[in-house]
Motif scaffolding. Structure first.
Motif, short mmCIF file in Angstrom:
data_model
loop_
_atom_site.label_atom_id
_atom_site.label_comp_id
_atom_site.label_asym_id
_atom_site.label_seq_id
_atom_site.Cartn_x
_atom_site.Cartn_y
_atom_site.Cartn_z
N CYS A 71 0.47 -1.35 -0.75
CA CYS A 71 -0.19 -0.08 -0.09
C CYS A 71 0.88 0.83 0.23
N GLY A 72 2.38 1.78 0.17
CA GLY A 72 3.41 2.77 -0.33
C GLY A 72 4.88 1.55 0.51
N VAL A 73 5.16 3.26 0.44
CA VAL A 73 7.04 2.85 0.61
C VAL A 73 6.96 3.18 1.58
N ILE A 74 7.69 2.66 2.87
CA ILE A 74 7.86 3.70 4.68
C ILE A 74 9.44 3.78 4.49
N THR A 75 9.47 5.05 5.02
CA THR A 75 11.24 4.92 5.22
C THR A 75 11.11 5.78 6.81
N LEU A 76 12.47 4.92 7.58
CA LEU A 76 12.49 5.71 8.78
C LEU A 76 13.88 6.22 8.57
N LEU A 77 13.78 6.92 9.47
CA LEU A 77 15.15 7.95 9.58
C LEU A 77 15.62 8.22 11.15
N ARG A 78 16.65 7.90 10.87
CA ARG A 78 16.69 7.65 12.39
C ARG A 78 18.29 8.59 12.59
N ASP A 79 18.28 8.92 13.42
CA ASP A 79 19.93 9.71 13.67
C ASP A 79 20.57 9.15 14.52
N VAL A 80 21.75 8.67 14.60
CA VAL A 80 23.05 7.28 14.68
C VAL A 80 24.05 8.64 14.82
N THR A 81 24.06 9.65 14.96
CA THR A 81 24.99 10.28 14.61
C THR A 81 26.51 9.92 16.51
N ALA A 82 25.45 9.77 17.10
CA ALA A 82 26.58 9.27 18.08
C ALA A 82 27.30 8.21 18.30
N ASP A 83 26.43 7.32 17.76
CA ASP A 83 26.72 5.67 17.68
C ASP A 83 27.82 6.08 17.04
#
Lengths: 369, 124
Positions: free
Chosen positions: A100-112
């Protein structure tokens, strides 16, 4: 909806028609795009987005049905210095399981990411600092033991041989330490070259000779070829083989045997195998032993040392070379680990073998660039 | 004629131990402790082979390799990268940049001799 808008990760959902259905506030911040402006538009019609929006567009296009696509990108953010954002894109399904569509998750992983970078840098420097003096110890003891610097009596020679052996053991431990920095990376098997059996197997068992001797274990090595070539990452391949040998020596019976063998297979491959006569592996654990940090024994009461990384690393390396590790074992009857890699042939020969109609002889690995 | 190997390496210990191994095998060994000095010696002495460290103060091994390969006077000398540190795809990178081989420290003395013999023979 409230739940999604308040979570820390950015969420961008593009519906079946190709227009933005949802973009939460974390995604607004990372992308530099207002949800009100983006809603109802295709991603590539949104103005004012930066590099991250372009990444998002590219990832949503390349994501295949049923597969997840993830990567970490560097983002020059207007309000922060430099961010590392992990983008995970996949198809979304409705309640019938239809896309039913495309989903993108954006996670700030700068610290890691920064911690990881720092850790790897630190390990790399430590390795350099340890390997430099070790080079001196290993070189001088080898030359002394061989008599290149003058004749020694028997006791003196044995002492020098022991110094040499310990330096090789230490070298092996340093390699393992460095490996800690590369656990998560998909970097195994990247530095490939044409390598002969002799080149990757010389001194393979040296780090384990003393531990084996201490427990009266007979450690044998048999190779039915030294000239055969592989197209492989030499350092990684050695690491994988040594992890299997180390594991076998650890679990062999006192006074038992560990047999290491390299042999050609009937179908044009090379098999590397390690067999011990030790405690064996319960069938329940035969897949799990390859998991990171997995130990069959309770860590507080166990008899065998180690971090539970050897087999995990070996599996990663062997899989990166397009193969897998096979285990056969019965509880109390020892274990036999092995894996197979295709032999490398120079291109002309490989082509000739292919033309001669012998598909089993064809080389399936890439040529070095 | 005696064949010459030039070692470009900032660690004195590595120079001394490498020198001992190669001299025992009949090579003449010259050394430089930084890239600039190494490039100068490579030009002046035209060695048969160069062993080049990567991590050095001043210009590093990669930059030294680039300059050696750019200069027609030194471009034909085989260079073997000689490193104690992990480099991501180091072997591929050194080949792409024109190095003849890639060798890790600590090394087996016999392997070093074999490697040097091989590249010197290929050159002549």
């Amino acid at each position: 909806m409230t739940t999604i808008s308040s979570i820390m990760d950015g969420v961008v959902f593009v519906g079946r028609a190709g227009n933005v259905v949802l973009l939460n506030s974390a995604a607004e911040d990372l992308l530099g795009v207002r949800a009100l402006v983006a809603a109802g538009k295709p991603l590539d019609a949104i103005e004012g987005g930066g590099d991250l929006l372009q990444t998002l567009i590219a990832d949503q296009r390349r994501t295949a049905k049923g597969k997840e696509f993830a990567r970490t990108v560097e983002v020059h953010h207007s309000q922060h210095d430099l961010l590392y954002v992990k983008c995970t894109t996949r198809f979304a399904q409705d309640h019938r399981g239809e896309p039913c569509g495309v989903i993108t998750l954006l996670r700030d992983v700068t610290a890691d990411f920064k911690t990881d970078q720092l850790k790897n840098q630190y390990l790399s420097i430590v390795a350099h600092e340890l390997r430099t003096p070790l080079t001196g110890i290993k070189t001088f003891s080898t030359m002394l033991a061989k008599g290149s610097l003058g004749k020694l009596d028997d006791r003196q020679r044995r002492a020098c041989e022991s110094i040499r052996e310990q330096s090789v053991r230490l070298e092996h431990q340093i390699d393992k330490l460095i490996n800690l920095g590369n656990l998560e990376s998909a970097d195994y098997g990247q530095d490939r070259e044409v390598v002969t059996v002799a080149e990757f197997s010389t001194g393979l068992l040296l780090p384990f000779e003393q531990p084996a001797r201490d427990r009266r274990i007979t450690l044998t090595f048999r190779a039915d070829t030294t000239e055969a070539c592989l197209f492989a990452d030499r350092a990684d391949l050695r690491r994988a083989c040594q992890a299997l040998v180390e594991n076998a020596v650890k679990f062999a019976r006192d006074g038992g045997t560990v047999e290491v063998r390299i042999e050609r297979t009937a179908d044009g491959g090379l098999r590397f195998g390690v067999a011990d006569d030790g405690i064996g592996i319960d069938p329940r654990y035969q897949r799990r032993i390859f998991e990171k940090f997995f130990q069959v024994e309770d860590p507080l009461t166990r008899h065998h040392g180690g971090a539970g990384l050897g087999l995990f690393v070996a599996r990663g390396i062997v899989e990166a070379h397009g193969s897998r590790i096979e285990v056969s074992s019965q509880l109390g009857r020892g274990a036999d680990f092995s894996f197979m890699l295709p032999l490398h042939r120079p291109t002309a020969e490989a082509a000739a073998a292919g033309a001669a109609g012998s598909p089993q002889e064809r080389v399936s690995c890439k040529e070095p660039s | 004629m005696q064949r010459t190997v030039l070692i470009i390496e900032d660690e004195k210990l590595i120079i001394v131990s490498t020198q001992m191994v190669l001299e025992a095998a009949g090579f003449r060994v010259e050394s430089a402790t930084n890239g600039e000095d190494g490039i100068g010696k490579a030009k002046a002495q035209a060695p048969d082979l160069i062993l080049l460290d990567i991590m050095m103060p001043g210009i590093d091994g990669w930059e030294t390799l680039t300059r050696l390969k750019r200069d027609p006077a030194t471009a034909g000398i085989p260079v073997v990268i000689f490193t104690a540190r992990e480099h991501s795809r180091g072997h591929q990178k050194s080949t792409e940049m024109g190095a003849a081989d890639y060798f890790r420290k600590p090394f087996e003395p016999d392997e070093l001799i074999e490697l040097v013999e091989k590249h010197v023979a290929q050159k002549t």
